[in-house]
Design a protein around this motif. Structure first.
Motif, PDB file in Angstrom:
ATOM      1  N   GLN A  89       0.833  -1.189   0.000  1.00  0.00           N
ATOM      2  CA  GLN A  89       0.000   0.000   0.000  1.00  0.00           C
ATOM      3  C   GLN A  89       0.873   1.246   0.000  1.00  0.00           C
ATOM      4  O   GLN A  89       1.962   1.253   0.566  1.00  0.00           O
ATOM      5  CB  GLN A  89      -0.915   0.035   1.233  1.00  0.00           C
ATOM      6  CG  GLN A  89      -1.978  -1.033   1.236  1.00  0.00           C
ATOM      7  CD  GLN A  89      -3.039  -0.806   2.301  1.00  0.00           C
ATOM      8  OE1 GLN A  89      -4.195  -1.137   2.089  1.00  0.00           O
ATOM      9  NE2 GLN A  89      -2.670  -0.257   3.434  1.00  0.00           N
ATOM     10  N   ARG A  90       0.367   2.276  -0.632  1.00  0.00           N
ATOM     11  CA  ARG A  90       1.010   3.581  -0.535  1.00  0.00           C
ATOM     12  C   ARG A  90      -0.098   4.611  -0.355  1.00  0.00           C
ATOM     13  O   ARG A  90      -1.229   4.422  -0.818  1.00  0.00           O
ATOM     14  CB  ARG A  90       1.870   3.896  -1.754  1.00  0.00           C
ATOM     15  CG  ARG A  90       1.142   4.046  -3.064  1.00  0.00           C
ATOM     16  CD  ARG A  90       2.128   4.237  -4.215  1.00  0.00           C
ATOM     17  NE  ARG A  90       1.468   4.432  -5.495  1.00  0.00           N
ATOM     18  CZ  ARG A  90       1.165   5.619  -6.005  1.00  0.00           C
ATOM     19  NH1 ARG A  90       1.452   6.720  -5.323  1.00  0.00           N
ATOM     20  NH2 ARG A  90       0.575   5.725  -7.175  1.00  0.00           N
ATOM     21  N   ARG A 100      -1.084   9.041   0.216  1.00  0.00           N
ATOM     22  CA  ARG A 100      -0.682  10.444   0.175  1.00  0.00           C
ATOM     23  C   ARG A 100      -1.903  11.303   0.487  1.00  0.00           C
ATOM     24  O   ARG A 100      -3.049  10.859   0.351  1.00  0.00           O
ATOM     25  CB  ARG A 100      -0.099  10.816  -1.191  1.00  0.00           C
ATOM     26  CG  ARG A 100      -1.082  10.790  -2.347  1.00  0.00           C
ATOM     27  CD  ARG A 100      -0.433  11.338  -3.625  1.00  0.00           C
ATOM     28  NE  ARG A 100      -1.360  11.373  -4.746  1.00  0.00           N
ATOM     29  CZ  ARG A 100      -1.482  10.412  -5.637  1.00  0.00           C
ATOM     30  NH1 ARG A 100      -0.732   9.318  -5.532  1.00  0.00           N
ATOM     31  NH2 ARG A 100      -2.346  10.515  -6.627  1.00  0.00           N
ATOM     32  N   ARG A 159      -3.710   0.168  -3.213  1.00  0.00           N
ATOM     33  CA  ARG A 159      -3.364  -1.167  -2.715  1.00  0.00           C
ATOM     34  C   ARG A 159      -3.237  -2.156  -3.871  1.00  0.00           C
ATOM     35  O   ARG A 159      -4.097  -2.208  -4.750  1.00  0.00           O
ATOM     36  CB  ARG A 159      -4.434  -1.664  -1.739  1.00  0.00           C
ATOM     37  CG  ARG A 159      -4.244  -3.120  -1.304  1.00  0.00           C
ATOM     38  CD  ARG A 159      -5.395  -3.637  -0.460  1.00  0.00           C
ATOM     39  NE  ARG A 159      -5.408  -3.044   0.871  1.00  0.00           N
ATOM     40  CZ  ARG A 159      -6.236  -3.443   1.845  1.00  0.00           C
ATOM     41  NH1 ARG A 159      -7.099  -4.419   1.627  1.00  0.00           N
ATOM     42  NH2 ARG A 159      -6.192  -2.865   3.027  1.00  0.00           N
TER      43      ARG A 159
END
Length: 245
Positions: free
Chosen positions: A186-187, A189, A214
């Motif tokens: 996952q990332r 912002r 994801r």
């Protein structure tokens, strides 16, 4: 009335009126004089009750919105933010499972459920060959009837028999088909909601949100899910457990 319950402002004090108003509203929220998910009086009513200008009221409310105590909902007013949801990054779980674990009722409004050929971006994210079939799911997610997130999911065609088998929980459908993921990357912002996103969630355009992408995998390494979600920043806390191992 709210002003009668919490008293008047002290205009003889040096403290700016908007800060005084923020303080009494903050105390009213903490003391549950105004309940979670309940609308507060309009700017006009607050200005009349506290005998201040609407500019003063607006400045006070903007500060409380920034603090995450209030949320503006398009066409509905300003509301006390309900209990925030903590999302742990240490466990792979679905939105429905997260809400049920916290005693809340998950639900969705479907925007679209479609099948089609994979796009170049999807092929790269899912590790699929050009022309492969995928299922796409776009919906608005709710907890106890309150909008929480916009969700865009794409799943390889081999994981499901049809897009219609997904009702409430994508992970439940994947599990029943034998393709529930076992790990994910996952990332995230920070984002500001566009007018279109804000309208779908019932919040103000430009309100802060959390974008989470994801990619989930099976035990054999194949990618089984690519999801992009936009969560309300005033309703979600993301928690990660760290250690020095």
């Amino acid at each position: 009335m709210l002003s009668q319950a919490i008293g008047a402002l002290q205009k003889e004090q040096a403290t700016p009126l908007y800060l005084q108003l923020q303080k009494v509203l903050r105390e009213a929220i903490a003391g549950e004089l105004v309940k979670s998910d309940e609308a507060i009086p309009t700017e006009r009513d607050l200005a009349e009750h506290f005998d201040v200008s609407r500019i003063t009221v607006r400045k006070a409310l903007e500060g409380l919105v920034s603090e995450g105590l209030l949320s503006r909902r398009r066409g509905a007013g300003t509301f006390v933010v309900g209990g925030r949801v903590e999302k742990s990054f240490s466990k792979l779980s679905s939105f429905s499972e997260d809400m049920q674990l916290r005693g809340r009722t998950p639900s969705s409004t479907w925007v679209s459920r479609t099948a089609g050929a994979v796009t170049p971006e999807e092929a790269l994210s899912l590790g699929l060959s050009p022309g492969s079939q995928v299922y796409r799911f776009h919906r608005i997610r709710y907890a106890d009837g309150i909008s929480m997130a916009l969700e865009y999911s794409t799943v390889p065609g081999f994981c499901l028999t049809s897009e219609t088998v997904v009702q409430e929980s994508l992970y439940e459908a994947l599990g029943q088909a034998g393709f529930r993921p076992v790990r994910a990357l996952q990332r995230l912002r920070a984002v500001a909601f566009t007018p279109e996103q804000a309208q779908a969630l019932g919040v103000e355009a430009g309100q802060p949100g959390l974008f989470i992408e994801r990619r989930s995998f099976l035990a054999d390494g194949r990618t089984t899910e690519f999801t992009q979600s936009y969560y309300r920043g005033d309703a979600y806390d993301l928690v990660a457990e760290l250690n020095d191992l």
